[in-house]
Design a protein around this motif. Sequence first.
Motif, short mmCIF file in Angstrom:
data_model
loop_
_atom_site.label_atom_id
_atom_site.label_comp_id
_atom_site.label_asym_id
_atom_site.label_seq_id
_atom_site.Cartn_x
_atom_site.Cartn_y
_atom_site.Cartn_z
N GLY A 135 60.84 65.00 47.73
CA GLY A 135 60.33 64.53 49.01
C GLY A 135 60.22 65.66 50.02
N ARG A 136 61.23 66.56 50.01
CA ARG A 136 61.19 67.68 50.94
C ARG A 136 60.05 68.63 50.61
NH1 ARG A 136 61.29 69.49 55.80
NH2 ARG A 136 62.02 71.64 55.99
N ILE A 137 59.83 68.88 49.32
CA ILE A 137 58.72 69.75 48.90
C ILE A 137 57.38 69.13 49.32
CG2 ILE A 137 57.50 70.67 46.89
CD1 ILE A 137 60.22 70.96 45.53
N ARG A 138 57.26 67.81 49.09
CA ARG A 138 56.03 67.13 49.49
C ARG A 138 55.81 67.22 51.00
NH1 ARG A 138 56.82 63.12 46.60
NH2 ARG A 138 57.96 61.83 48.06
N GLN A 139 56.91 67.10 51.77
CA GLN A 139 56.81 67.20 53.22
C GLN A 139 56.36 68.60 53.66
OE1 GLN A 139 60.47 66.28 55.22
NE2 GLN A 139 59.63 66.59 57.27
N ILE A 140 56.93 69.62 53.02
CA ILE A 140 56.55 71.01 53.35
C ILE A 140 55.08 71.25 53.05
CG2 ILE A 140 56.91 73.43 52.71
CD1 ILE A 140 59.87 72.73 52.28
N ARG A 141 54.61 70.74 51.89
CA ARG A 141 53.21 70.91 51.53
C ARG A 141 52.29 70.22 52.54
NH1 ARG A 141 53.63 69.72 45.00
NH2 ARG A 141 54.46 71.78 44.39
N MET A 142 52.68 69.01 52.98
CA MET A 142 51.87 68.30 53.96
C MET A 142 51.82 69.05 55.29
SD MET A 142 52.98 64.33 53.22
CE MET A 142 52.02 63.74 54.61
N GLU A 143 52.98 69.61 55.69
CA GLU A 143 53.01 70.37 56.94
C GLU A 143 52.13 71.61 56.87
OE1 GLU A 143 57.10 71.19 57.64
OE2 GLU A 143 57.58 69.15 58.31
N ARG A 144 52.19 72.31 55.74
CA ARG A 144 51.33 73.49 55.58
C ARG A 144 49.86 73.11 55.57
NH1 ARG A 144 54.66 76.87 50.89
NH2 ARG A 144 56.40 77.52 52.24
N SER A 145 49.56 72.01 54.86
CA SER A 145 48.16 71.57 54.82
C SER A 145 47.69 71.16 56.21
CB SER A 145 48.04 70.37 53.85
OG SER A 145 46.74 69.86 53.86
N ARG A 146 48.58 70.52 56.99
CA ARG A 146 48.20 70.12 58.34
C ARG A 146 47.97 71.32 59.24
NH1 ARG A 146 52.31 65.97 60.55
NH2 ARG A 146 51.46 64.87 58.74
N LYS A 147 48.79 72.35 59.09
CA LYS A 147 48.61 73.57 59.90
C LYS A 147 47.28 74.23 59.58
CE LYS A 147 53.50 74.69 60.60
NZ LYS A 147 54.58 75.66 60.31
N ARG A 148 46.93 74.30 58.27
CA ARG A 148 45.64 74.88 57.89
C ARG A 148 44.49 74.05 58.45
NH1 ARG A 148 48.28 75.59 52.85
NH2 ARG A 148 47.22 73.72 52.03
N MET A 149 44.68 72.73 58.43
CA MET A 149 43.64 71.84 58.94
C MET A 149 43.47 72.03 60.45
SD MET A 149 43.45 67.68 58.59
CE MET A 149 44.82 67.42 59.75
N MET A 150 44.58 72.12 61.16
CA MET A 150 44.50 72.31 62.61
C MET A 150 43.88 73.66 62.95
SD MET A 150 45.44 69.55 63.95
CE MET A 150 46.40 68.07 63.65
N ALA A 151 44.14 74.66 62.13
CA ALA A 151 43.57 75.99 62.38
C ALA A 151 42.06 75.98 62.21
CB ALA A 151 44.20 77.01 61.44
N ALA A 152 41.53 74.98 61.47
CA ALA A 152 40.08 74.90 61.25
C ALA A 152 39.36 74.11 62.33
CB ALA A 152 39.80 74.28 59.88
N VAL A 153 40.11 73.38 63.19
CA VAL A 153 39.47 72.56 64.23
C VAL A 153 38.61 73.40 65.18
CG1 VAL A 153 39.91 71.03 66.20
CG2 VAL A 153 41.20 70.73 64.07
N PRO A 154 39.08 74.60 65.64
CA PRO A 154 38.22 75.39 66.56
C PRO A 154 36.86 75.76 65.98
CG PRO A 154 40.48 76.19 66.62
CD PRO A 154 40.40 75.20 65.48
N SER A 155 36.71 75.72 64.66
CA SER A 155 35.41 76.06 64.06
C SER A 155 34.50 74.86 63.93
CB SER A 155 35.62 76.69 62.68
OG SER A 155 36.16 75.74 61.78
#
Length: 358
Positions: A242-262
């Motif tokens: 569960g912790r690994i899944r949470q970390i992966r989701m957080e990383r994916s969310r950060k990458r997604m948020m970094a793409a919003v300005p584009s």
Amino acid sequence: MSDADQSEKTEDPTQKKLDDALKRGDVAKSQEVSTWFSLVGAALIVAIFAPSIAGTLGRGMAGILANSWEIPVDTGGMRKLFLSSGMMIFAAVGLPFLCLVILALAGNLVQHRFVWSGENMKPKLSKVSPLSGAKRIFSKDSLVNFTKGLIKIAAVGTLMFAVLWPMRDELDTMVMRDVVMILPETREISLQLLGAIIALMAAVAAGDFLWQRHKWYERQKMTVQEVKDEYKQSEGDPMVKGRIRQIRMERSRKRMMAAVPSATVVVTNPTHYAVALKYEDGMQAPLCVAKGSDQVALKIREIAKANDIPIIENPPLARTLHAQIEVDQEIPEEHYRAVAEVIGYVLRQRNTKSWRDR
């Protein structure tokens, strides 16, 4: 293992537990089954090979006795005599002995598949400990085996008496008969005895094998905690996963948020959904670079405002896109028209603003 420890083992063993037991050489094995196969081998030897064994040995010994006066009594002569006698005996009993060995091996292989394990050969202090030895001697299993042995001896003895008693008159006069007649009669009596004993031992072996199988299976049972621990080892700790899944989701969310300005535009259902779309010249279709609901949608809108990304409220389109597309996926063809209207409006607004700024 104490009775208290065994009482806690309420769960059926897993396949991994059974495989591990096999690797250790811990298998369900009945000595009575091996004994039964050995008795069958002895009966086959008496029925099939006894005449040839007797003939080979008889001719060999007759030749030695007939020419005994020619045999030198020195060291070389005796060595040659022993060698020739040994070869004669081996020729007579070699094949029957091989059959007996094969049947003895079969007695083990019918109970479990072939196992090669050195676990039981490892030195253990418990094997040389007087206290452990005394516990084994006076254990419940030893008492059961001792009682079983007495019952088996009594049953076999009774059976032999029942077979031989009707022949008592023939047995009394057998010593007075010619040797040539005694051997066939002895063979016939032996076969009758072996047949009766084999029939009795078949029932004993079947019952003992079922009992030994039951004891082995009970010994392999597991506690609830052991089942949980094995599941964690094989499937992974649920908390860690569960912790690994949470970390992966957080990383994916950060990458997604970094793409919003584009993004070119953010389509929203004012407070619940937000989908960031990107479109540039040369692209086949608009691309979803970010999406989310509730708090994630709020974060997407905040980043869009901070980077002057147009935010368009279109609840039906926002809900549909959020449900049907994933991040980094192109807009489906059935939504081209609705998305084109939104992006066209944004581009027109952008062009108007640029013209005014001039």
